[in-house]
Design a protein around this motif. Structure first.
Motif, PDB file in Angstrom:
ATOM      1  N   HIS B 265      35.255  47.707  47.486  1.00 11.59           N
ATOM      2  CA  HIS B 265      35.501  46.491  48.248  1.00 11.59           C
ATOM      3  C   HIS B 265      34.488  46.393  49.399  1.00 11.59           C
ATOM      4  O   HIS B 265      34.227  47.372  50.077  1.00 11.59           O
ATOM      5  N   GLY B 266      33.955  45.270  49.580  1.00 10.21           N
ATOM      6  CA  GLY B 266      32.978  45.107  50.658  1.00 10.21           C
ATOM      7  C   GLY B 266      31.558  45.338  50.203  1.00 10.21           C
ATOM      8  O   GLY B 266      30.625  45.072  50.946  1.00 10.21           O
ATOM      9  N   ASP B 267      31.417  45.836  48.984  1.00  6.36           N
ATOM     10  CA  ASP B 267      30.053  46.065  48.507  1.00  6.36           C
ATOM     11  C   ASP B 267      29.297  44.760  48.288  1.00  6.36           C
ATOM     12  O   ASP B 267      28.066  44.754  48.228  1.00  6.36           O
ATOM     13  N   LYS B 335      27.541  44.128  34.070  1.00  9.87           N
ATOM     14  CA  LYS B 335      28.772  44.318  33.270  1.00  9.87           C
ATOM     15  C   LYS B 335      29.833  45.098  34.026  1.00  9.87           C
ATOM     16  O   LYS B 335      31.029  44.897  33.804  1.00  9.87           O
ATOM     17  N   ILE B 336      29.377  46.012  34.876  1.00 12.09           N
ATOM     18  CA  ILE B 336      30.379  46.820  35.569  1.00 12.09           C
ATOM     19  C   ILE B 336      30.715  46.260  36.944  1.00 12.09           C
ATOM     20  O   ILE B 336      31.632  46.725  37.602  1.00 12.09           O
ATOM     21  N   LEU B 337      29.965  45.264  37.332  1.00 11.97           N
ATOM     22  CA  LEU B 337      30.175  44.749  38.688  1.00 11.97           C
ATOM     23  C   LEU B 337      31.181  43.609  38.664  1.00 11.97           C
ATOM     24  O   LEU B 337      31.382  42.968  37.623  1.00 11.97           O
ATOM     25  N   PRO B 338      31.764  43.330  39.804  1.00 14.79           N
ATOM     26  CA  PRO B 338      32.695  42.206  39.861  1.00 14.79           C
ATOM     27  C   PRO B 338      31.972  40.894  39.539  1.00 14.79           C
ATOM     28  O   PRO B 338      30.754  40.817  39.627  1.00 14.79           O
ATOM     29  N   PHE B 339      32.767  39.893  39.249  1.00 13.99           N
ATOM     30  CA  PHE B 339      32.238  38.577  38.868  1.00 13.99           C
ATOM     31  C   PHE B 339      31.358  38.009  39.996  1.00 13.99           C
ATOM     32  O   PHE B 339      31.767  37.965  41.155  1.00 13.99           O
ATOM     33  N   CYS B 340      30.178  37.647  39.603  1.00 14.22           N
ATOM     34  CA  CYS B 340      29.230  37.038  40.542  1.00 14.22           C
ATOM     35  C   CYS B 340      28.842  37.946  41.695  1.00 14.22           C
ATOM     36  O   CYS B 340      28.392  37.479  42.732  1.00 14.22           O
ATOM     37  N   MET B 341      28.996  39.207  41.492  1.00 11.53           N
ATOM     38  CA  MET B 341      28.597  40.174  42.519  1.00 11.53           C
ATOM     39  C   MET B 341      27.125  39.991  42.899  1.00 11.53           C
ATOM     40  O   MET B 341      26.748  40.029  44.069  1.00 11.53           O
ATOM     41  N   ARG B 342      26.331  39.801  41.879  1.00  6.03           N
ATOM     42  CA  ARG B 342      24.898  39.691  42.106  1.00  6.03           C
ATOM     43  C   ARG B 342      24.585  38.508  43.025  1.00  6.03           C
ATOM     44  O   ARG B 342      23.844  38.641  44.013  1.00  6.03           O
ATOM     45  N   TYR B 537      36.836  26.350  36.391  1.00  7.91           N
ATOM     46  CA  TYR B 537      36.631  26.294  37.839  1.00  7.91           C
ATOM     47  C   TYR B 537      37.676  27.144  38.559  1.00  7.91           C
ATOM     48  O   TYR B 537      37.364  27.925  39.462  1.00  7.91           O
ATOM     49  N   VAL B 538      38.900  26.958  38.150  1.00  7.99           N
ATOM     50  CA  VAL B 538      39.978  27.677  38.835  1.00  7.99           C
ATOM     51  C   VAL B 538      39.822  29.177  38.618  1.00  7.99           C
ATOM     52  O   VAL B 538      39.933  29.982  39.558  1.00  7.99           O
ATOM     53  N   ALA B 539      39.496  29.536  37.378  1.00  3.59           N
ATOM     54  CA  ALA B 539      39.342  30.960  37.080  1.00  3.59           C
ATOM     55  C   ALA B 539      38.198  31.550  37.880  1.00  3.59           C
ATOM     56  O   ALA B 539      38.308  32.634  38.461  1.00  3.59           O
ATOM     57  N   ALA B 540      37.098  30.806  37.948  1.00  2.00           N
ATOM     58  CA  ALA B 540      35.936  31.304  38.690  1.00  2.00           C
ATOM     59  C   ALA B 540      36.272  31.429  40.163  1.00  2.00           C
ATOM     60  O   ALA B 540      35.894  32.407  40.826  1.00  2.00           O
ATOM     61  N   GLU B 541      36.983  30.465  40.661  1.00  2.00           N
ATOM     62  CA  GLU B 541      37.339  30.497  42.070  1.00  2.00           C
ATOM     63  C   GLU B 541      38.183  31.722  42.373  1.00  2.00           C
ATOM     64  O   GLU B 541      37.973  32.433  43.360  1.00  2.00           O
ATOM     65  N   HIS B 542      39.117  31.972  41.466  1.00  2.00           N
ATOM     66  CA  HIS B 542      40.002  33.120  41.645  1.00  2.00           C
ATOM     67  C   HIS B 542      39.199  34.407  41.610  1.00  2.00           C
ATOM     68  O   HIS B 542      39.370  35.299  42.439  1.00  2.00           O
ATOM     69  N   ALA B 543      38.309  34.515  40.638  1.00  2.00           N
ATOM     70  CA  ALA B 543      37.521  35.736  40.506  1.00  2.00           C
ATOM     71  C   ALA B 543      36.603  35.913  41.704  1.00  2.00           C
ATOM     72  O   ALA B 543      36.415  37.029  42.194  1.00  2.00           O
ATOM     73  N   LEU B 544      36.068  34.824  42.174  1.00  2.00           N
ATOM     74  CA  LEU B 544      35.158  34.917  43.317  1.00  2.00           C
ATOM     75  C   LEU B 544      35.898  35.380  44.558  1.00  2.00           C
ATOM     76  O   LEU B 544      35.371  36.142  45.361  1.00  2.00           O
ATOM     77  N   GLN B 545      37.108  34.909  44.662  1.00  3.56           N
ATOM     78  CA  GLN B 545      37.901  35.318  45.818  1.00  3.56           C
ATOM     79  C   GLN B 545      38.063  36.827  45.830  1.00  3.56           C
ATOM     80  O   GLN B 545      38.086  37.449  46.893  1.00  3.56           O
ATOM     81  N   GLN B 546      38.182  37.379  44.599  1.00  2.53           N
ATOM     82  CA  GLN B 546      38.297  38.839  44.499  1.00  2.53           C
ATOM     83  C   GLN B 546      36.988  39.489  44.917  1.00  2.53           C
ATOM     84  O   GLN B 546      36.981  40.536  45.543  1.00  2.53           O
ATOM     85  N   ASP B 550      33.517  38.736  52.435  1.00  2.00           N
ATOM     86  CA  ASP B 550      33.133  38.114  53.702  1.00  2.00           C
ATOM     87  C   ASP B 550      33.955  36.845  53.906  1.00  2.00           C
ATOM     88  O   ASP B 550      33.864  35.900  53.108  1.00  2.00           O
ATOM     89  N   ALA B 551      34.727  36.856  54.960  1.00  2.00           N
ATOM     90  CA  ALA B 551      35.629  35.719  55.185  1.00  2.00           C
ATOM     91  C   ALA B 551      34.854  34.439  55.430  1.00  2.00           C
ATOM     92  O   ALA B 551      35.221  33.368  54.954  1.00  2.00           O
ATOM     93  N   ASP B 552      33.744  34.576  56.140  1.00  2.00           N
ATOM     94  CA  ASP B 552      32.960  33.382  56.453  1.00  2.00           C
ATOM     95  C   ASP B 552      32.416  32.735  55.194  1.00  2.00           C
ATOM     96  O   ASP B 552      32.453  31.524  55.029  1.00  2.00           O
ATOM     97  N   LEU B 553      31.920  33.575  54.341  1.00  2.00           N
ATOM     98  CA  LEU B 553      31.350  33.052  53.107  1.00  2.00           C
ATOM     99  C   LEU B 553      32.437  32.382  52.272  1.00  2.00           C
ATOM    100  O   LEU B 553      32.254  31.308  51.702  1.00  2.00           O
ATOM    101  N   TRP B 554      33.562  33.031  52.215  1.00  2.00           N
ATOM    102  CA  TRP B 554      34.654  32.471  51.422  1.00  2.00           C
ATOM    103  C   TRP B 554      35.100  31.133  52.009  1.00  2.00           C
ATOM    104  O   TRP B 554      35.391  30.192  51.277  1.00  2.00           O
TER     105      TRP B 554
END
Lengths: 143, 1259
Positions: B265-267, B335-342, B537-546, B550-554
């Motif tokens: 988390h936070g990475d 593949k091993i990173l969270p959704f949209c980590m990059r 959209y909803v699924a992506a939003e949910h995954a991105l939230q995970q 960064d609260a500001d970015l979110w």
């Protein structure tokens, strides 16, 4: 894959621009080519930075982006050739070779007595030749 | 060694400066501590870098620590060598002693013990406590110090210095500093050497299996850290660079697959500027360093050093490439990173870099570096912006993203994130799905202005719907697709997302279908069912939230408004920075993106400004396709802002773009806007340059050629780029003289409205007379309603060259040539010889046009004094074959010759009105002769003269002038004036002579008639009316025998008529007549001549010829006959000349004898009878007279008295000349008898040849 090649005149006016994408999105390629002139300008105006490549026509990779690459070539008459490729793994030699052939095609096209200098190149022969050069891009080295 | 890591980390954290040990032998430290520590940090220290080159440091922080301090004690020897960098770099030994004995016995052995350890760099500070007034103490302290120096200092190195507690010398502190620095330098050199040796050893073992990166890392970083402590940041940086290089080599070695990291988390928040983000121990597992954390750690260390070196530019530049390369690594491990980590990581990394570098940048760098820096900042912003847009698109804000070329270029070529499985819709999110669907439905398709229809540019590399579903359900991807495709209808490259929005009918279909599926029950087994867009959209939003920590970015992604705000911030950042760099185009294009947002928010003013910049950029370099994309937006802004001038200009520019860029319908819309605005109520007329839309050129072929002063009509071709007919309310065109710019510009106006068809139009303009020169077309101006336009553009016979949007090419070809003034016509008299005076005669005037038409020309004729036109007669005009002209024509060429020879012979009679003649049309191009009947009047009677003294009439007497004025040209603008001189004369010139005096008093009078005209004269009769004192002999009237007549006299020849007369009184009846002082010779004659050569039959005679009543001409001439001397009183005799004869240049005396023949009785009244007035007349060309020419000579009044008058003369010319004559002016001629009686000649010989007369001949 080469998505776009362009010839830009010495006043930075487009002389020939051809995209090789299937989608109807040539405009974005116009944008890429146009913006890449910034880099060409920068290099031409700052000969200090370009250093040893000063006298070379091949400008190399103009700027690295994550998704595509833009290569440039500057002739002695300050006509620029721009190549946009989505291939992220391109060999410099291939690009040089490409530009050399492209330059030859350009010279033939503008040597046409009916061509008005500094006007758009409308020759169909040139277009065909360019399309052939684009098709054969990278093949010679691979083979 | 990995277990040392934690310790290493803590050591690093605890000490960040060099340590100097203080060996306080004599308990002095507390007293002098303050003084020592005041010197910290050391200034102007000099250390050696890794390559043993001296480096001056402005500041070197250090800390004095007593050797008894806990920090320096209790260290294991092994640790000491490993973490040697933290050991003291110098040892200061503090001593004091006042007694020499004490020094020898106690202090010296102790010091020897302390300094025996060679490893340490040490020196002794001797502290003198002696008070300055205590001489004893001072002296002994000096002694001890001297001893100390002897013992511990060597020639090579001074290891002692002395501190006077009470009055410290100024030089002490400098001395101390230099000693400490020297120690530090030596220690540093030694330790660097040590680490380098160790590292080399390790490096040599690189390829052995036992090799451990961890050891290498610790050594390398220790060295780097030591450099950093010594403020040798460059060296430290180099160590880190080498370390990174080495790491990348090991990490890329095959078979060493390690944990990548980045899943905690936070990475997602990039830590590329914070080396202490995670403890090292956490990122090292089994001697392997997790790439994700460790590369960021290395970069953080490097950037920290670079910032210390005040090189934010390099941080940005390295950072940008680091982000790009790291992003590639992230892609490999996506593949091993969270959704949209990059995406999130790149986004945060860019922002972090921007924050760090922008704050450090202070602008004290060379301008080119500064420009480059701004470019990099722009690049970072730009990258950040792209990633942010991608994230926003995934959660359904794509509708808010402008489908502009720049966005399309960056987004459509950026692949979708590739998670192993696309996130699925979280449970209990049906409300959110509905919300998103509503959002999709609510989105109004963005319609382009002017009803322009274009396929929107893609923002997505492939259709998101397809991509998401394929990634999600890899098991039955193919089927899902086809099923889906069947439902949705056509799916093309640009994506259904786009087509949904653009075509309302499809949108309804697409949304209506899934709506039936959107009951909550269907969500659970959604794995089999393809997700809909809203669900994605909803699924992506949910995954991105995970993913996003960064609260500001979110927050920026939480709502459309927040997104827009952040988007604007990033775009502005990028644009501003690009504007400061070389990359103006990038900046301007992004300005366009800002403008789009401004436009959406109704901030049209700002939007228009930015759009203007973009348009100027694209237009300036002729990128029409790009311009066509932006220009309608600008026009719309201007329309809303009610900027009529701007709006008109934009519409015109839209019209002037390549025709292929817009449909005809759209172009017509532009035109109708132009016309509508132009004819609407406008406060001020708008001036507009339409050079690209309306172009003009002269007609092909040679330029119009005009003579000076001639008006003409100019025909020009105007190309209209309007799609439909357009009415120009007024139209004018300027002409510019070539080679003479200041001559001014002449405007040609067309007052009537002109309708321009699309394409080529020919317009004819009236051309007033211009000054000589050649002219080119200048500027076209005109008016459409309130719109005043001008065009500078010339087309070379084709439609407007759209490439030259801004270039004004001047044509070299002149459109009009006005020749310099030249003779256009010539008027000349036909004849050269004289005409008959006092008779009506034809005067021929040749009217010769010189390559210029005399159509409708008018000739004014004005005769001078003594000449009048015979008004009763018509004027004749006939064509005239000019021989000289014909010859010239033959030379010119056959065509001209034929033309000349074929010329018809014309003849016409004209009448004179008010002294004017209208020339006939046939005479407009060919030479012609105008025959004008004139009559020269001379009232005086001609006088004959004696053949002895011929007195020719002056030619001037017969000269008359005719003033001619020819008005010709298109509007009688050309005027040619000439005054012709015509010579008139009498037919004869009469001389008389008495040929013989007969004994019976009969005189034979010979009258010689010299023909004066070039015509044949026939004399029919001649008679003499004699003067008083003469009478005819015989009974006749004295006419010559008639059988001699007619007498024909050829031109130029002479004839003579002999009259016999005698002295005598006329009859009584004759006396009633007035006494005639002179005789009159009458000659009746006829003349035959050609009027083209000279004198000819008088006009009236010619005209009355057919009647047969021929009127002969009469010529009268006065003749004076001199009566002989009847009553001589005085005799004048010319005495003979010397026999030697006369010679030129020889003086000779001329002598006359004057003799009184009889008394002057009747002349008694004269006062001086005994004197006589004489006068010598001589031709001054022949004679030079010396002496008095005129004077009184006394002569007795007695009869027979005589005198001789002599005059000295000099003959000037040789030959027979008339000698000087003696005249007596006071005496009547009738009373003087002369001998010889008439004029006579004397012979003058040429001068004797003499050298003195040889004069040099002028060269």
């Amino acid at each position: 894959m080469i998505v776009c090649v362009a010839v830009v005149g010495h006043q930075n006016n487009p002389l020939y621009i051809q995209s090789f994408t299937e989608a109807d999105d040539a405009l974005k390629l116009h944008h890429i080519v146009h913006c890449s002139l910034d880099v060409v300008d920068e290099r031409v105006n700052n000969p200090k930075k370009s250093g040893p490549t000063l006298n070379e026509t091949f400008l190399g990779l103009l700027y690295p982006t994550e998704n595509y690459k833009v290569y440039g070539y500057l002739t002695n008459t300050k006509v620029k050739f721009i190549l946009v490729t989505t291939d992220l793994d391109v060999r410099d030699a291939d690009v040089r070779n490409f530009f050399r052939r492209f330059h030859a095609a350009y010279v033939d096209a503008v040597s046409n007595p009916f061509h008005v200098p500094d006007k758009k190149i409308t020759s169909r022969t040139f277009a065909e030749r360019v399309s052939n050069i684009v098709k054969s891009f990278g093949l010679s080295s691979a083979g | 060694m990995a277990n040392f890591l934690a310790q290493f980390q803590s050591i690093k954290n605890s000490c960040d400066h060099l340590v100097i040990a203080v060996e306080d032998v004599s308990d002095l430290w507390p007293t002098i501590k303050t003084g020592f520590e005041e010197r910290l940090p050391f200034r102007r220290a000099c250390l050696n870098n890794k390559t043993r080159n001296s480096v001056f440091l402005e500041k070197l922080p250090a800390e004095f620590i007593l050797t008894t301090d806990a920090r320096l004690r209790s260290r294991f020897p092994q640790e000491q060598s490993l973490f040697w960098f933290r050991e003291p770099y110098a040892t200061v030994v503090l001593v004091t002693c006042e007694d020499l004995e004490e020094f020898k016995t106690i202090l010296k052995p102790r010091l020897k013990l302390i300094v025996q350890n060679d490893e340490r760099e040490w020196f002794i500070v001797f502290v003198s406590k002696a008070a300055p007034n205590n001489d004893q103490a001072t002296k002994s302290a000096k002694k001890v110090y001297a001893k100390l120096e002897v013992e511990f200092s060597s020639k090579k190195r001074e290891r002692c210095c002395k501190l006077d507690l009470h009055c410290p010398e100024a030089s002490f502190w400098e001395d101390l500093e230099s000693k400490i620095t020297e120690c530090i330098r030596n220690t540093l050199d030694r330790r660097v050497q040590f680490y380098e040796d160790e590292i080399r050893k390790l490096s040599e073992q690189r390829l052995l299996p036992v090799w451990n990166f961890c050891n290498f890392f610790i050594l390398k970083e220790s060295l780097a850290f030591m450099f950093e402590m010594a403020h040798l940041h460059e060296d430290a940086l180099r160590e880190y660079d080498e370390l990174e290089l080495c790491y990348l080599e090991t990490v890329n070695m095959s078979g060493k697959q390690r944990d990548f990291g980045g899943v905690e988390h936070g990475d997602d928040q990039a830590a590329l500027l914070n080396p202490g983000n995670k403890p090292l121990t956490q990122i090292v597992q089994d001697d392997s360093f997790r790439e994700f954390e460790f590369r960021q750690y290395l970069f953080a260390c490097q950037s920290k050093l670079l910032l210390k070196l005040k090189r934010p530019f390099e941080v940005a530049s390295r950072g940008y490439s680091f982000i790009i390369s790291f992003s590639k690594s992230l892609a490999l491990h996506e593949k091993i990173l969270p959704f949209c980590m990059r995406e999130v990581w790149v986004l945060t990394a860019c922002l972090a870099l921007i924050n760090a570098t922008a704050s450090q940048h202070n602008g004290v760098v060379p301008p080119d570096v500064e420009k480059e820096f701004y470019r990099l900042e722009g690049d970072l912003y730009s990258l950040c912006r792209v990633k942010f847009m991608r994230l926003a698109y995934l959660i359904g804000y794509g509708t808010d993203i402008e489908r502009s070329p720049v966005n399309s270029a960056s987004l459509s070529m950026l692949p979708w994130p590739k998670p192993p499985v696309w996130p699925s819709v979280p449970p209990d999110s049906s409300s959110k799905v509905l919300e998103k669907e509503k959002l999709i439905l609510q989105t109004v398709p963005r319609v382009k202005h002017f009803g322009i229809e274009r396929k929107p540019l893609p923002l997505e590399p492939t259709v998101l719907l397809r991509e998401a579903n394929r990634r999600r359900a890899s098991l039955s991807a193919g089927n899902v697709f086809e099923m889906f495709d069947g439902h949705i209808g056509s799916v093309d490259g640009s994506g259904p997302d786009a087509s949904i929005r653009t075509s309302p009918s499809q949108r309804v279909r697409a949304s209506a279908m899934p709506r039936t599926n959107s009951s909550p029950g269907n969500f659970d087994n959604s794995i089999d069912r393809p997700m809909r867009l809203a669900e994605i959209y909803v699924a992506a939003e949910h995954a991105l939230q995970q993913t996003i920590s960064d609260a500001d970015l979110w927050k920026s992604l939480s709502s459309l408004e927040e997104f827009e705000q952040k988007y604007l911030e990033l775009t502005k950042g990028a644009a501003d920075n690009y504007h400061h760099s070389w990359w103006k185009r990038h900046g301007v294009v992004l300005d366009g993106e800002i403008a789009a947002v401004c436009f959406r928010h109704g901030n049209f003013d700002l939007a228009a400004k930015s759009y203007e910049k973009v348009c100027a950029l694209h237009a300036g370099e002729g990128w029409q396709e790009l311009l066509a994309e932006v220009l309608p937006n600008l026009a719309e802004c201007q329309k809303i802002l009610n900027d009529q001038a701007g709006y008109l200009s934009s519409c015109v520019r839209l019209l002037s773009l390549d025709k292929g860029l817009f449909l005809t319908k759209e172009r017509e819309a532009f035109q109708s806007e132009v016309v509508r605005i132009a004819h609407s109520e406008m406060k001020d007329p708008v001036h507009l340059d339409v050079s690209s839309l309306i172009t003009f050129s002269g007609n092909p072929g040679p330029p119009l050629e005009l003579c000076d002063g001639d008006p003409g009509t100019l025909s020009v071709t105007v190309w209209s780029g309007f799609p439909g007919d357009i009415t120009l309310d007024s139209f004018s065109l300027t002409l510019m003289a070539t080679y003479n710019a200041d001559e001014g510009v002449k405007a040609l106006r067309s007052s009537i409205a002109i309708v321009l068809k699309p394409g080529r139009n020919t317009i004819t303009l009236d051309l007033p007379p211009q000054k000589p020169g050649s002219y080119v077309l200048g500027v076209l101006t005109g008016q459409i309603g309130h719109l005043r336009f001008r065009s500078h553009s010339f087309s070379k016979g084709g439609p407007a060259d759209s490439d030259d949007f801004m270039s004004y090419e001047k044509p070299a070809r002149p459109i009009l040539k006005v020749f310099k003034p030249r003779p256009l016509v010539d008027l000349a008299a036909v004849i050269s010889s004289a005409l008959l005076i006092n008779e009506p005669q034809w005067v021929g005037i040749i009217v010769r046009p010189i390559n210029y038409s005399l159509k409708a020309a008018v000739l004014h004729i004005d005769t001078g004094p003594g000449l009048k036109i015979e008004e009763s007669q018509v004027i004749e005009m006939e064509s005239y074959a000019d021989v000289s002209q014909a010859n010239a024509d033959i030379k010119l060429g056959d065509g001209a010759q034929i033309g000349t020879l074929d010329a018809e012979k014309h003849f016409e009679r004209l009448t004179l009105h008010d002294g004017k003649i209208d020339l006939p049309d046939w005479a407009s191009d060919t030479s012609s002769i105008l025959w004008i009947p004139v009559c020269a009047i001379n009232d005086t009677l001609t006088r004959g003269s004696s053949s002895d003294t011929p007195q020719r009439q002056s030619i001037v007497d017969g000269l008359r002038t005719i003033a001619l004025k020819l008005e010709f040209g298109v509007s009688h603008n050309q005027i040619f004036e000439r005054t012709l001189a015509v010579h008139f004369t009498d037919p004869f010139y009469v001389t008389t002579r008495v040929t013989d005096k007969c004994d019976d008093g009969t005189l034979l009078l010979q009258v010689i008639l010299q023909s004066e005209v070039k015509a044949t004269l026939t004399i029919y009769d001649a008679w003499l009316d004699l003067q008083d004192g003469f009478i005819h002999t015989g009974v006749g009237d004295g006419r010559p025998t008639s059988c001699f007549f007619p007498l024909v006299i050829s031109p130029g020849s002479r004839a003579g008529v002999l009259f016999t007369i005698r002295l005598g009184k006329t009859n009584a009846e004759d006396e009633s007549k007035a006494v005639q002082p002179e005789s009159i010779l009458n000659i009746r004659y006829e003349i035959y001549g050609d009027r083209s050569t000279g004198a000819h039959l008088p006009v009236a005679v010619t005209s009355s010829g057919p009647d047969g009543s021929k009127r002969d001409l009469i010529f009268r001439s006065a003749i004076v006959l001199q009566r002989p001397v009847l009553d001589p009183c005085l005799a004048v005799g010319f005495l003979p000349l010397p026999s030697s004869g006369l010679r030129v240049g020889q003086l000779v005396t001329m002598k006359w004898r004057v003799e009184r023949l009889k008394d002057f009785e009747e002349k008694i009244v004269s006062q001086n009878n005994d004197e006589v007035l004489y006068e010598v007349n001589a031709n001054s060309e022949n004679w030079m007279i010396a002496g008095r020419k005129r004077g009184h000579a006394s002569i007795s009044t007695k009869q027979g008295s005589r005198i001789v008058i002599s005059i000295l003369c000099l003959p000037l010319v040789a030959g027979y000349v008339r000698p000087p004559q003696l005249g007596l002016p006071n005496v009547d001629e009738a009373n003087v008898s002369c001998n010889p009686s008439g004029p006579h000649l004397v012979c003058v010989l040429p001068p004797v040849l003499s050298s003195s007369f040889c004069v040099p001949v002028d060269s």
